[in-house]
Scaffold this motif. Sequence first.
Motif, PDB file in Angstrom:
ATOM      1  N   ILE A 136       0.846  -1.190   0.000  1.00 50.90           N
ATOM      2  CA  ILE A 136       0.000   0.000   0.000  1.00 50.90           C
ATOM      3  C   ILE A 136       0.884   1.244   0.000  1.00 50.90           C
ATOM      4  CG2 ILE A 136      -0.232   0.109   2.524  1.00 50.90           C
ATOM      5  CD1 ILE A 136      -3.194   1.048   1.962  1.00 50.90           C
ATOM      6  N   GLY A 137       0.492   2.245  -0.769  1.00 52.28           N
ATOM      7  CA  GLY A 137       1.285   3.458  -0.898  1.00 52.28           C
ATOM      8  C   GLY A 137       1.244   4.312   0.356  1.00 52.28           C
ATOM      9  N   THR A 138       2.396   4.878   0.713  1.00 56.34           N
ATOM     10  CA  THR A 138       2.485   5.719   1.911  1.00 56.34           C
ATOM     11  C   THR A 138       2.968   7.131   1.608  1.00 56.34           C
ATOM     12  OG1 THR A 138       4.648   4.682   2.302  1.00 56.34           O
ATOM     13  CG2 THR A 138       2.789   3.881   3.619  1.00 56.34           C
ATOM     14  N   SER A 139       3.371   7.404   0.376  1.00 57.34           N
ATOM     15  CA  SER A 139       3.795   8.770   0.059  1.00 57.34           C
ATOM     16  C   SER A 139       2.573   9.674  -0.026  1.00 57.34           C
ATOM     17  CB  SER A 139       4.553   8.798  -1.274  1.00 57.34           C
ATOM     18  OG  SER A 139       3.680   8.497  -2.355  1.00 57.34           O
ATOM     19  N   ASP A 140       2.784  10.980   0.139  1.00 56.67           N
ATOM     20  CA  ASP A 140       1.684  11.940   0.017  1.00 56.67           C
ATOM     21  C   ASP A 140       1.007  11.826  -1.342  1.00 56.67           C
ATOM     22  OD1 ASP A 140       2.324  12.802   2.525  1.00 56.67           O
ATOM     23  OD2 ASP A 140       3.127  14.750   1.911  1.00 56.67           O
ATOM     24  N   LEU A 141       1.817  11.667  -2.387  1.00 48.75           N
ATOM     25  CA  LEU A 141       1.274  11.573  -3.733  1.00 48.75           C
ATOM     26  C   LEU A 141       0.321  10.388  -3.887  1.00 48.75           C
ATOM     27  CD1 LEU A 141       4.306  12.451  -6.032  1.00 48.75           C
ATOM     28  CD2 LEU A 141       2.070  13.573  -6.046  1.00 48.75           C
ATOM     29  N   LEU A 142       0.753   9.218  -3.434  1.00 46.19           N
ATOM     30  CA  LEU A 142      -0.080   8.034  -3.591  1.00 46.19           C
ATOM     31  C   LEU A 142      -1.274   8.047  -2.645  1.00 46.19           C
ATOM     32  CD1 LEU A 142       2.436   5.113  -4.276  1.00 46.19           C
ATOM     33  CD2 LEU A 142       1.239   6.611  -5.870  1.00 46.19           C
ATOM     34  N   ARG A 143      -1.078   8.580  -1.458  1.00 42.71           N
ATOM     35  CA  ARG A 143      -2.212   8.646  -0.516  1.00 42.71           C
ATOM     36  C   ARG A 143      -3.291   9.604  -1.034  1.00 42.71           C
ATOM     37  NH1 ARG A 143      -1.402  10.631   4.420  1.00 42.71           N
ATOM     38  NH2 ARG A 143       0.774  11.290   4.232  1.00 42.71           N
ATOM     39  N   TYR A 144      -2.867  10.640  -1.719  1.00 44.17           N
ATOM     40  CA  TYR A 144      -3.840  11.632  -2.200  1.00 44.17           C
ATOM     41  C   TYR A 144      -4.455  11.223  -3.533  1.00 44.17           C
ATOM     42  CZ  TYR A 144      -5.939  16.149  -3.320  1.00 44.17           C
ATOM     43  OH  TYR A 144      -6.825  17.141  -3.637  1.00 44.17           O
ATOM     44  N   PHE A 145      -3.616  10.756  -4.470  1.00 44.06           N
ATOM     45  CA  PHE A 145      -4.097  10.513  -5.826  1.00 44.06           C
ATOM     46  C   PHE A 145      -4.414   9.050  -6.124  1.00 44.06           C
ATOM     47  CE2 PHE A 145      -1.676  14.497  -6.308  1.00 44.06           C
ATOM     48  CZ  PHE A 145      -2.655  15.292  -6.897  1.00 44.06           C
ATOM     49  N   SER A 146      -3.984   8.116  -5.264  1.00 43.72           N
ATOM     50  CA  SER A 146      -4.228   6.699  -5.529  1.00 43.72           C
ATOM     51  C   SER A 146      -5.362   6.162  -4.667  1.00 43.72           C
ATOM     52  CB  SER A 146      -2.954   5.887  -5.302  1.00 43.72           C
ATOM     53  OG  SER A 146      -3.177   4.519  -5.543  1.00 43.72           O
ATOM     54  N   HIS A 147      -5.076   5.851  -3.406  1.00 46.55           N
ATOM     55  CA  HIS A 147      -6.112   5.207  -2.590  1.00 46.55           C
ATOM     56  C   HIS A 147      -6.855   6.144  -1.645  1.00 46.55           C
ATOM     57  CE1 HIS A 147      -3.236   5.343   0.704  1.00 46.55           C
ATOM     58  NE2 HIS A 147      -2.357   4.683  -0.038  1.00 46.55           N
ATOM     59  N   GLY A 148      -6.317   7.346  -1.409  1.00 40.31           N
ATOM     60  CA  GLY A 148      -7.034   8.321  -0.603  1.00 40.31           C
ATOM     61  C   GLY A 148      -7.104   8.038   0.883  1.00 40.31           C
ATOM     62  N   LYS A 149      -6.195   7.234   1.405  1.00 43.80           N
ATOM     63  CA  LYS A 149      -6.234   6.839   2.813  1.00 43.80           C
ATOM     64  C   LYS A 149      -5.194   7.604   3.632  1.00 43.80           C
ATOM     65  CE  LYS A 149      -9.205   3.398   2.167  1.00 43.80           C
ATOM     66  NZ  LYS A 149      -9.393   3.523   0.713  1.00 43.80           N
ATOM     67  N   SER A 150      -5.531   7.891   4.879  1.00 43.46           N
ATOM     68  CA  SER A 150      -4.583   8.492   5.813  1.00 43.46           C
ATOM     69  C   SER A 150      -3.688   7.406   6.386  1.00 43.46           C
ATOM     70  CB  SER A 150      -5.332   9.181   6.957  1.00 43.46           C
ATOM     71  OG  SER A 150      -6.013   8.204   7.752  1.00 43.46           O
ATOM     72  N   ILE A 151      -2.630   7.810   7.078  1.00 46.92           N
ATOM     73  CA  ILE A 151      -1.744   6.833   7.707  1.00 46.92           C
ATOM     74  C   ILE A 151      -2.520   5.998   8.729  1.00 46.92           C
ATOM     75  CG2 ILE A 151       0.251   6.546   9.245  1.00 46.92           C
ATOM     76  CD1 ILE A 151       0.981   7.168   6.342  1.00 46.92           C
ATOM     77  N   GLU A 152      -3.414   6.631   9.476  1.00 44.45           N
ATOM     78  CA  GLU A 152      -4.224   5.905  10.459  1.00 44.45           C
ATOM     79  C   GLU A 152      -5.095   4.857   9.767  1.00 44.45           C
ATOM     80  OE1 GLU A 152      -3.979   9.196  10.248  1.00 44.45           O
ATOM     81  OE2 GLU A 152      -2.827   9.622  12.082  1.00 44.45           O
TER      82      GLU A 152
END
Length: 418
Positions: A136-152
Amino acid sequence: MKNIAFDRVKFAFDIERFFICMSQPLPFDLTSDTNPTNAMSLHDFSIVETTLREGEQFCKARFSSSDKVEIAKALDSFGVEYIELTSPRVSIYSRKDCHQIAELGLKSKVLTHIRCNLEDAKVAVDTGVDGINIVIGTSDLLRYFSHGKSIEEIIEIASKVLGFIRQANPRIELRFSTEDSFRSSLSDLLRVYLEIDRLGLVDRFGIADTVGIATPSQVFELVKILRQTTQKDIEFHGHNDTGCAIANSYTALEAGATHINTTVLGIGERNGITPLEGLVARLYVLNPEAIERKYALGSLGSICKLVADKVGVEIPFDRCIVGSASFSHKAGIHTKAVLKNSRTYEIIAPEDFGLERTMLIDHPLTGKYAISHRCHQLGLNLSPDKLVVATQKIKDLAYTRQISLEGIDRILVEFSQS
């Protein structure tokens, strides 16, 4: 967006602050340049060969089911420890391929690669594979543009998915990896890894240089920190967008990684990842005997040809070990030394891979030692004076036109008979 930057002072401050916030003691000495790590071992590392997953994402790849079986058997015969397959959620065909290859009875462990998604996990556990690799992506880019999930949310979802798989199959091998690790916040990475580690569900953590942005020093630092933070195995996946994939993979092993992802010829998304033959070359130089015991080196060339044929490309001339130029010697000073002792200009012995070296003599740079070697191959005996004259004639001809080996042989025969 925060990238990982390894300024030692800032790095130490950020890590110390992170562990204080997490109410955990520091697991290592931040100020030391000699922190103990699990040193690289040629006996303990494993290759996760992902030609049938990452390689299937190569722009020219279109593997049939029979292609996949043929490639899987070839990789198994070579001796790779793991073979990774495309997610069974991709299509009904990928699902059938997972079932089929898992049932081949290979010595290599068969893995499949899925998103950190419960529905993916439900399908994957039903395929009979030996292990599941979750990402699962953890960079800001992937969290925002890919799956939309926060670290939590990433931690919460990962906990559910991993828990489901472990309950469904307690013996299955589980790897959890962040994606785009080197463009992720260091504190986010460590938070995710530590929280997942606490669950006691995974066998291995993954670090992914998803876009090939990392340098060897950055890879070393991140693997080193993770190595000192967890007792779990560590897997490295390195893309080759900037040409550092082999160096980064080798450095990951030096820092304490235990598993390295490769594909045959390095095929994969964009410029691909660490090539199997390149990693083998790098490690062979370190300890030839150990690599010879670990893998069937003589089959490496045929595996590369097999995959090249399947995807419709030529093996690049400069490819480590298997490229057409790998063991070709041309300049007179080189050929003279190699003929006396091949180690002068070869750090890899072609015979260990079932290959032969080539002494090129059809060019103006040739020398009398290379020509003498050709005479010996032809069973001809030229006097030293004739050898000098024959060599000069060949050099002169090569300056003015293309000359074939057959043409050179005729010249040498003529000199031997004159």
